[in-house]
Design a protein around this motif. Structure first.
Motif, PDB file in Angstrom:
ATOM      1  N   HIS A 211     -13.250 -12.672  54.048  1.00  0.00           N
ATOM      2  CA  HIS A 211     -11.882 -12.264  54.292  1.00  0.00           C
ATOM      3  C   HIS A 211     -11.657 -10.780  54.833  1.00  0.00           C
ATOM      4  O   HIS A 211     -10.351 -10.651  55.251  1.00  0.00           O
ATOM      5  CB  HIS A 211     -11.427 -12.271  52.703  1.00  0.00           C
ATOM      6  CG  HIS A 211     -10.965 -13.357  52.258  1.00  0.00           C
ATOM      7  ND1 HIS A 211     -11.960 -14.391  51.843  1.00  0.00           N
ATOM      8  CD2 HIS A 211      -9.915 -14.138  51.827  1.00  0.00           C
ATOM      9  CE1 HIS A 211     -11.365 -15.517  51.300  1.00  0.00           C
ATOM     10  NE2 HIS A 211     -10.144 -15.060  51.441  1.00  0.00           N
ATOM     11  N   ILE A 212     -12.609 -10.191  55.142  1.00  0.00           N
ATOM     12  CA  ILE A 212     -12.227  -8.861  55.699  1.00  0.00           C
ATOM     13  C   ILE A 212     -12.165  -9.007  57.122  1.00  0.00           C
ATOM     14  O   ILE A 212     -13.095  -9.671  57.828  1.00  0.00           O
ATOM     15  CB  ILE A 212     -13.304  -7.770  55.127  1.00  0.00           C
ATOM     16  CG1 ILE A 212     -13.526  -7.514  53.923  1.00  0.00           C
ATOM     17  CG2 ILE A 212     -13.507  -6.628  56.157  1.00  0.00           C
ATOM     18  CD1 ILE A 212     -14.692  -6.653  53.508  1.00  0.00           C
ATOM     19  N   GLU A 213     -11.214  -8.454  57.900  1.00  0.00           N
ATOM     20  CA  GLU A 213     -10.808  -8.214  59.033  1.00  0.00           C
ATOM     21  C   GLU A 213     -11.024  -7.082  59.768  1.00  0.00           C
ATOM     22  O   GLU A 213     -10.602  -6.284  59.283  1.00  0.00           O
ATOM     23  CB  GLU A 213      -9.490  -8.798  59.378  1.00  0.00           C
ATOM     24  CG  GLU A 213      -9.083 -10.322  59.298  1.00  0.00           C
ATOM     25  CD  GLU A 213      -7.697 -10.441  59.577  1.00  0.00           C
ATOM     26  OE1 GLU A 213      -6.907  -9.706  59.923  1.00  0.00           O
ATOM     27  OE2 GLU A 213      -7.421 -11.617  59.665  1.00  0.00           O
ATOM     28  N   GLY A 214     -12.097  -6.917  60.406  1.00  0.00           N
ATOM     29  CA  GLY A 214     -12.614  -5.603  60.833  1.00  0.00           C
ATOM     30  C   GLY A 214     -13.608  -5.832  62.119  1.00  0.00           C
ATOM     31  O   GLY A 214     -14.275  -6.690  62.128  1.00  0.00           O
ATOM     32  N   ASP A 215     -13.936  -4.711  62.888  1.00  0.00           N
ATOM     33  CA  ASP A 215     -14.892  -4.627  63.831  1.00  0.00           C
ATOM     34  C   ASP A 215     -16.209  -4.347  63.438  1.00  0.00           C
ATOM     35  O   ASP A 215     -17.069  -4.321  64.187  1.00  0.00           O
ATOM     36  CB  ASP A 215     -14.419  -4.010  65.233  1.00  0.00           C
ATOM     37  CG  ASP A 215     -13.276  -4.603  65.705  1.00  0.00           C
ATOM     38  OD1 ASP A 215     -12.943  -5.851  65.633  1.00  0.00           O
ATOM     39  OD2 ASP A 215     -12.275  -3.819  66.352  1.00  0.00           O
ATOM     40  N   ASP A 216     -16.562  -3.588  62.247  1.00  0.00           N
ATOM     41  CA  ASP A 216     -17.585  -2.696  61.896  1.00  0.00           C
ATOM     42  C   ASP A 216     -17.784  -3.006  60.408  1.00  0.00           C
ATOM     43  O   ASP A 216     -17.621  -2.316  59.245  1.00  0.00           O
ATOM     44  CB  ASP A 216     -17.202  -1.086  62.234  1.00  0.00           C
ATOM     45  CG  ASP A 216     -18.861  -0.690  61.744  1.00  0.00           C
ATOM     46  OD1 ASP A 216     -19.719  -1.416  61.517  1.00  0.00           O
ATOM     47  OD2 ASP A 216     -18.875   0.789  61.902  1.00  0.00           O
TER      48      ASP A 216
END
Length: 247
Positions: A211-216
């Motif tokens: 569910h987490i949207e992020g690049d890291d």
């Protein structure tokens, strides 16, 4: 051990806290359900912060530890409000949130509503949406009926007396679910999960990751670690995750 300071919230609740001055971004520890700020993980991080000149904050939600109010009067929303006021009133600039168990859910709520105050997130056996996806799901028909009619049930705990679970805790939890929509986290995220955790299923960690949207964003499973995640090796992993995020 020194006495805590207190923050009075807009709702009149007195939140006990310990604050370490230092450089930023600071680290804020958010504890678990029926836990307090004097736990092993919070104190280990405080020791690390003091040794490294890093700002650090630990506190008790209302109804927990040394803060005011009864535990059974609390809800996820109220505890998130306590955390929000502590974050706004006691810290400067963006912070790194370290959320243990329920603290991972509270952290996600804060990130959703005030992303400008967050520089990174470390989740330790994070338990987002547990009132609905664990407690309510696992209640028997009789327990659900008792909760509806009497407003209170007690569930067994491996950590002491049974947990008193109120109807308004369950109902308020439904207003604060975070795993039904994507969670934008445009900063470093480290999730730590033990494979022997009997309170938070490993699938919860995977759902949180998805569910987490992020690049890291990274998830680490630790074979044999339980929900406390407080062995020396686990504490070392917590500190290293915070160091990795601060870097």
């Amino acid at each position: 051990m020194t006495d805590p300071d207190y923050l009075e919230t807009a709702a009149g609740r007195r939140i006990a806290y310990h604050k370490t001055d230092g450089s930023g971004p600071g680290v804020v520890f958010l504890g678990g359900f029926m836990s307090d700020m004097d736990g092993t993980k919070a104190l280990a991080l405080e020791d690390w912060a003091q040794a490294n000149g890093r700002a650090f904050l630990r506190f008790d939600y209302s109804g927990h530890g040394k803060s005011s109010e009864a535990f059974t009067d609390g809800t996820i929303g109220a505890w998130a409000d306590d955390a929000r006021e502590a974050l706004v009133g006691l810290t400067d600039g963006p912070q790194i949130l370290v959320g243990s168990s329920m603290g991972g859910w509270i952290s996600a709520i804060l990130i959703r509503h005030m992303p400008e105050k967050v520089a990174g997130f470390v989740g330790i056996a994070a338990a987002p949406d547990f009132t609905e996806d664990s407690m309510w799901r696992d209640f028997s028909d009789a327990e659900r009926q008792q909760l509806i009619e009497e407003g209170l049930v007690h569930v067994p705990s491996d950590y002491g007396d049974p947990y008193p679970i109120t109807k308004h805790l369950i109902e308020d939890g439904r207003k604060n679910l975070v795993l039904r929509d994507p969670l934008k986290m445009p900063f470093p995220v480290r999730l730590l999960q033990g494979t022997a955790d009997e309170d938070v299923e490993r699938q919860v960690a995977l759902n949180f990751l998805d569910h987490i949207e992020g690049d890291d964003v990274q998830l680490t499973f630790v074979k044999g670690a339980d929900h406390r995640f407080s062995s020396p090796s686990c504490l070392d992993l917590v500190v290293k995750a915070v160091e990795n995020v601060t870097a």
